[in-house]
Design a protein around this motif. Structure first.
Motif, mmCIF file in Angstrom:
data_model
loop_
_atom_site.group_PDB
_atom_site.id
_atom_site.type_symbol
_atom_site.label_atom_id
_atom_site.label_comp_id
_atom_site.label_asym_id
_atom_site.label_seq_id
_atom_site.Cartn_x
_atom_site.Cartn_y
_atom_site.Cartn_z
ATOM 1 N N LEU A 50 -21.180 16.152 10.160
ATOM 2 C CA LEU A 50 -20.555 16.376 11.463
ATOM 3 C C LEU A 50 -21.481 15.958 12.599
ATOM 4 O O LEU A 50 -21.053 15.315 13.568
ATOM 5 N N ASP A 51 -22.749 16.314 12.498
ATOM 6 C CA ASP A 51 -23.699 15.988 13.559
ATOM 7 C C ASP A 51 -23.915 14.481 13.690
ATOM 8 O O ASP A 51 -24.242 13.986 14.771
ATOM 9 N N ALA A 52 -23.720 13.754 12.591
ATOM 10 C CA ALA A 52 -23.821 12.293 12.648
ATOM 11 C C ALA A 52 -22.614 11.668 13.336
ATOM 12 O O ALA A 52 -22.651 10.495 13.722
ATOM 13 N N GLY A 53 -21.541 12.450 13.467
ATOM 14 C CA GLY A 53 -20.329 11.933 14.097
ATOM 15 C C GLY A 53 -19.274 11.500 13.108
ATOM 16 O O GLY A 53 -18.251 10.915 13.503
ATOM 17 N N LEU A 54 -19.484 11.782 11.819
ATOM 18 C CA LEU A 54 -18.488 11.461 10.804
ATOM 19 C C LEU A 54 -17.622 12.688 10.518
ATOM 20 O O LEU A 54 -18.057 13.824 10.720
ATOM 21 N N THR A 55 -16.410 12.443 10.037
ATOM 22 C CA THR A 55 -15.493 13.518 9.683
ATOM 23 C C THR A 55 -15.665 13.850 8.210
ATOM 24 O O THR A 55 -15.468 12.985 7.348
ATOM 25 N N PRO A 56 -16.034 15.088 7.871
ATOM 26 C CA PRO A 56 -16.179 15.443 6.455
ATOM 27 C C PRO A 56 -14.822 15.530 5.760
ATOM 28 O O PRO A 56 -13.847 15.986 6.345
ATOM 29 N N ALA A 57 -14.802 15.106 4.512
ATOM 30 C CA ALA A 57 -13.622 15.257 3.663
ATOM 31 C C ALA A 57 -14.046 16.080 2.452
ATOM 32 O O ALA A 57 -14.896 15.650 1.660
ATOM 33 N N ILE A 58 -13.467 17.279 2.330
ATOM 34 C CA ILE A 58 -13.862 18.265 1.338
ATOM 35 C C ILE A 58 -12.923 18.206 0.134
ATOM 36 O O ILE A 58 -11.740 17.901 0.279
ATOM 37 N N LEU A 229 -13.040 6.078 4.599
ATOM 38 C CA LEU A 229 -13.271 7.366 3.962
ATOM 39 C C LEU A 229 -13.938 7.023 2.631
ATOM 40 O O LEU A 229 -13.273 6.637 1.668
ATOM 41 N N LEU A 230 -15.250 7.131 2.603
ATOM 42 C CA LEU A 230 -16.042 6.645 1.481
ATOM 43 C C LEU A 230 -16.810 7.771 0.798
ATOM 44 O O LEU A 230 -17.189 8.754 1.423
ATOM 45 N N GLY A 231 -17.061 7.576 -0.497
ATOM 46 C CA GLY A 231 -18.016 8.418 -1.189
ATOM 47 C C GLY A 231 -19.432 7.967 -0.918
ATOM 48 O O GLY A 231 -20.369 8.769 -0.889
ATOM 49 N N LEU A 232 -19.621 6.667 -0.686
ATOM 50 C CA LEU A 232 -20.957 6.129 -0.437
ATOM 51 C C LEU A 232 -21.605 6.734 0.796
ATOM 52 O O LEU A 232 -22.815 6.958 0.825
ATOM 53 N N SER A 233 -20.813 7.019 1.818
ATOM 54 C CA SER A 233 -21.390 7.540 3.062
ATOM 55 C C SER A 233 -21.967 8.936 2.890
ATOM 56 O O SER A 233 -22.756 9.388 3.740
ATOM 57 N N THR A 234 -21.631 9.638 1.788
ATOM 58 C CA THR A 234 -22.221 10.954 1.564
ATOM 59 C C THR A 234 -23.706 10.848 1.235
ATOM 60 O O THR A 234 -24.449 11.816 1.398
ATOM 61 N N PHE A 235 -24.165 9.667 0.784
ATOM 62 C CA PHE A 235 -25.588 9.465 0.498
ATOM 63 C C PHE A 235 -26.413 9.573 1.778
ATOM 64 O O PHE A 235 -27.514 10.120 1.765
ATOM 65 N N CYS A 236 -25.898 9.038 2.869
ATOM 66 C CA CYS A 236 -26.703 8.914 4.085
ATOM 67 C C CYS A 236 -25.795 8.800 5.309
ATOM 68 O O CYS A 236 -25.646 7.708 5.870
ATOM 69 N N PRO A 237 -25.167 9.893 5.734
ATOM 70 C CA PRO A 237 -24.228 9.827 6.860
ATOM 71 C C PRO A 237 -24.852 9.328 8.154
ATOM 72 O O PRO A 237 -24.191 8.639 8.932
ATOM 73 N N ALA A 238 -26.102 9.666 8.417
ATOM 74 C CA ALA A 238 -26.733 9.224 9.669
ATOM 75 C C ALA A 238 -26.864 7.709 9.716
ATOM 76 O O ALA A 238 -26.656 7.089 10.770
ATOM 77 N N GLU A 239 -27.190 7.097 8.588
ATOM 78 C CA GLU A 239 -27.337 5.645 8.551
ATOM 79 C C GLU A 239 -25.978 4.961 8.698
ATOM 80 O O GLU A 239 -25.874 3.909 9.345
ATOM 81 N N PHE A 240 -24.930 5.545 8.123
ATOM 82 C CA PHE A 240 -23.597 4.982 8.312
ATOM 83 C C PHE A 240 -23.180 5.078 9.779
ATOM 84 O O PHE A 240 -22.612 4.128 10.338
ATOM 85 N N ALA A 241 -23.450 6.216 10.405
ATOM 86 C CA ALA A 241 -23.088 6.376 11.817
ATOM 87 C C ALA A 241 -23.848 5.381 12.683
ATOM 88 O O ALA A 241 -23.294 4.826 13.647
#
Length: 321
Positions: A50-58, A229-241
């Motif tokens: 969330l702090d990176a600006g991405l929307t979490p998908a649970i 909406l990726l699984g890959l972005s869970t590795f590093c959300p800040a870098e994706f943002a």
């Protein structure tokens, strides 16, 4: 019956520069070394996303949607809702059934109510019962479920990911876009051309509809108008943002960072693809974000030798922050 004639895609589209990208990230459900849920790591990861600006998908595939109990699913929603407060998040609605089963609308309704009861937006997984019929029956099922939702996202999944998956015809996809409270659809065919066709259709028919790429092997689809909406972005959300911000600002460093993230994706999402969740756990544990690199029972694992490569990628990514 919709009779719109849909044109064939004759060339690759041009990149859309300076576009603001909407990023959504499927949250890993981390484990402790003793086989319990690492809820502290889970909460920290939701906060970081969330702090990176991405929307979490649970409770997506990355959260072992097909393996976890309803009690774990509920706990993940409770904790995410408390963290998100007025910020948006998605909750996966998964219905486990078998080939030949009828469409289980009641099970979907229970899942929808569970997600909405915790202020999340449902994203509807496919199931054998949902995808086994023709276009008319599939559209009828979505129309029924739409009446239960304030807003929702649909989901196309190739059979390389799950046997109940189905990539819809473009005519059905257009009909789904006509459901007003359907905000978009995650597209996981791993086929650029199929996704480009959806983008062309979206641009003509409903420009506000989100085509959420699920192609972890082609994360540059955001250049052409996809969100993700990726699984890959869970590795590093800040870098994706950061990558997304670079694209919006026309920063040429976008390409180098995107290449590095794609290298991570190609390595982590190699066969067997579901083992990417172990890759994610190894990556996040090495960065000190979660308690261990264990995965949920029943999920495939990677060899320990992967760790050295993941660490090198992690070090290269850290240079961008």
């Amino acid at each position: 019956m919709n009779t719109t004639t849909l044109p064939e895609l004759t060339s690759a589209p041009q990149p859309i520069r300076n576009r603001k990208i909407t990023g959504m990230s499927a949250i890993l459900l981390p484990m402790t070394s003793t086989g319990e849920i690492d809820w502290n790591g889970f909460e920290s990861h939701v906060v970081a996303t969330l702090d990176a600006g991405l929307t979490p998908a649970i409770n997506m595939d990355t959260g072992y949607a097909n393996l976890i109990s309803d009690e774990i699913r509920e706990e993940a929603l409770v904790r995410t809702s408390a963290i998100a407060k007025d910020r948006a998040y998605l909750g996966g609605v998964f219905v486990g059934d078998r080939s030949g089963d009828d469409f289980n609308s009641d099970a979907y309704r229970r899942g929808i109510n569970q997600v909405q009861g915790h202020d999340g937006t449902p994203i509807l997984f496919q199931s054998f019962g949902l995808t086994s019929g023709d276009d008319d029956s599939i559209f009828s099922a979505y129309s029924q479920l739409a009446s239960e939702c304030e807003q929702f996202y649909a989901f196309e999944l190739g059979t390389m990911f799950a046997p109940f998956g189905k990539i819809y015809s473009l005519s059905l996809y257009e009909r789904l876009m006509g459901i007003g409270n359907c905000l978009g659809a995650k597209h996981s065919s791993l086929d650029r051309i199929l996704e480009w066709q959806r983008l062309e259709l979206r641009n003509r028919v409903r420009p506000d509809f989100k085509v959420l790429t699920g192609n972890d092997l082609a994360i540059d689809m955001v250049m052409y108008g996809s969100d993700y909406l990726l699984g890959l972005s869970t590795f590093c959300p800040a870098e994706f943002a950061l990558r997304d911000s670079m694209w919006e600002k026309d920063d040429p460093r976008f390409y180098g960072l995107n290449d590095l993230l794609q290298y991570l994706g190609a390595f982590a999402f190699r066969d067997p693809v579901p083992a990417y969740k172990h890759s994610a756990a190894m990556f996040l544990h090495s960065r000190g974000k979660i308690a261990s690199d264990q995965t949920f029972p029943g999920s495939p694992e990677r060899p320990a030798s992967d760790q050295a490569i993941l660490d090198l990628i992690s070090q290269d990514l850290a240079a961008y922050l």
